[in-house]
Design a protein around this motif. Sequence first.
Motif, short mmCIF file in Angstrom:
data_model
loop_
_atom_site.label_atom_id
_atom_site.label_comp_id
_atom_site.label_asym_id
_atom_site.label_seq_id
_atom_site.Cartn_x
_atom_site.Cartn_y
_atom_site.Cartn_z
N GLU A 35 0.82 -1.20 0.00
CA GLU A 35 0.00 0.00 0.00
C GLU A 35 0.86 1.26 0.00
OE1 GLU A 35 -2.71 -0.01 3.24
OE2 GLU A 35 -3.94 -1.64 2.44
N VAL A 36 0.34 2.30 -0.65
CA VAL A 36 0.96 3.62 -0.61
C VAL A 36 -0.04 4.59 0.00
CG1 VAL A 36 2.49 3.25 -2.57
CG2 VAL A 36 0.20 4.14 -2.97
N ARG A 37 0.47 5.63 0.61
CA ARG A 37 -0.36 6.69 1.20
C ARG A 37 0.15 8.04 0.71
NH1 ARG A 37 -3.02 4.87 6.21
NH2 ARG A 37 -2.50 2.67 6.56
N PHE A 38 -0.77 8.93 0.42
CA PHE A 38 -0.41 10.29 0.01
C PHE A 38 -1.62 11.18 0.19
CE2 PHE A 38 -1.79 7.89 -3.70
CZ PHE A 38 -2.76 8.70 -4.27
N VAL A 39 -1.41 12.48 0.00
CA VAL A 39 -2.50 13.45 0.09
C VAL A 39 -2.86 13.89 -1.32
CG1 VAL A 39 -3.20 15.72 0.93
CG2 VAL A 39 -1.80 14.24 2.37
N LEU A 40 -4.11 13.72 -1.68
CA LEU A 40 -4.61 14.08 -3.00
C LEU A 40 -4.79 15.60 -3.05
CD1 LEU A 40 -5.60 12.50 -5.57
CD2 LEU A 40 -7.91 12.87 -4.70
N PRO A 41 -4.21 16.27 -4.04
CA PRO A 41 -4.35 17.74 -4.11
C PRO A 41 -5.77 18.14 -4.47
CG PRO A 41 -3.21 16.92 -6.05
CD PRO A 41 -3.35 15.75 -5.12
N PRO A 42 -6.17 19.34 -4.09
CA PRO A 42 -7.54 19.79 -4.41
C PRO A 42 -7.67 20.23 -5.86
CG PRO A 42 -6.33 21.55 -3.30
CD PRO A 42 -5.41 20.34 -3.32
N THR A 43 -8.89 20.16 -6.36
CA THR A 43 -9.23 20.71 -7.67
C THR A 43 -10.48 21.58 -7.49
OG1 THR A 43 -10.72 18.91 -8.28
CG2 THR A 43 -8.38 18.60 -8.75
N LYS A 44 -10.99 22.10 -8.61
CA LYS A 44 -12.19 22.91 -8.53
C LYS A 44 -13.39 22.13 -8.00
CE LYS A 44 -11.01 26.09 -12.32
NZ LYS A 44 -11.42 26.58 -13.66
#
Length: 378
Positions: free
Chosen positions: A228-237
């Motif tokens: 598994e990998v973990r990260f923070v998804l960047p925001p979009t509109k």
Amino acid sequence: MSWAADEFRDLDLGDKRREARAVLLAERLADKPTASLPGACSGWAETQGAYRLFRQETFDWLDLLEPHRVCTAQRMAAQPVVLCLQDTTELDFNGQQIEGLGPLNYEAQRGMYLHPTLAVSPAREPLGVLDAWMWAREPKAADGTRGGEKESTRWVEGYTRVAELAEQMEHTRLIYVGDRESDMLELMVRAHDSGHAADYLLRSQHDRALPDGKKLWGEVLASASLGEVRFVLPPTKTRKSRPVRQQLRAKRVTLSDRRGGQLEVTCVIATEVNAPAGETPIEWRLLTNRDVKDFAAAAELVDWYRARWEIELFFLVLKQGCRVEALQLSTIGRIEKALVLFMIVAWRIARLMRLGRTCPDLDAALLFSPQEWQAAYI
């Protein structure tokens, strides 16, 4: 020497005064990227000089881009791995009287398309714009067809140019990264025929049939999870930023090349687990020529694909930071020349933004002239 004088040091427009004007204009646009062309220039004489530069027909936009492309290649050569990101954005000039525009996704809208290759390091530092395609679509005919060159060929041509550059870089491995539109057998065949001079990493949109009749995605999902990998998804509109946890699976498969031969590719599928209620789980299906033997190799590819966000940021800077859709020039040829300067300005802004986040203690003298950083300090 200013950043623009350094970046354009090999500029050749056939006239030293013209070259000096281009350098000065780049500096002015970088100083005031959100301003109009007259607002960025220092006085009416400079403004007239800028308009004359864009009207000049003795050179084209490729001549303006060339010195930056050379500098970009030099920055790339200092990296062991470089990601070459490609994508397309539309530029909406609706309502403006610009000769040569064409329809956008909505036939009534008028504008043009931009398809650049942005080179970035795996650490997300933008290194520069390698090349670009700029075009306007032809209107649809009465039967609904549209003339002109197939837009999909730009992805194949884009890989070809990256592969040609890769052959000149003995100590740097180039990775061509594209979104769903780049998932074309023709591109993978071109890469195979070049001996994979550059690797590719494409987001898969076709659940291809395998030689045994099974489907690609199902075959990969049936394999064991690598981790598994973990990260923070960047925001979009349309989406807020949120943490993501994905399971990774990978499988080496064989595809028909539709000319009597076969291609070996690796499909990596990253599937989100325990997505928040009401959120669509994030799943990426990726195709690459690289062999993925373990979790570390799969995780590296997912991380490289996530770097594709940098070209979205580049477009954001170009369109909202530099406000290129507000350009008021009378022909698409003049728009193209202006866009080259703005792309270079947008690259510099994006690079400074990235370095400011990742290297906050970096010496300002490495990126700014004494006049620039001293004025900011005062």
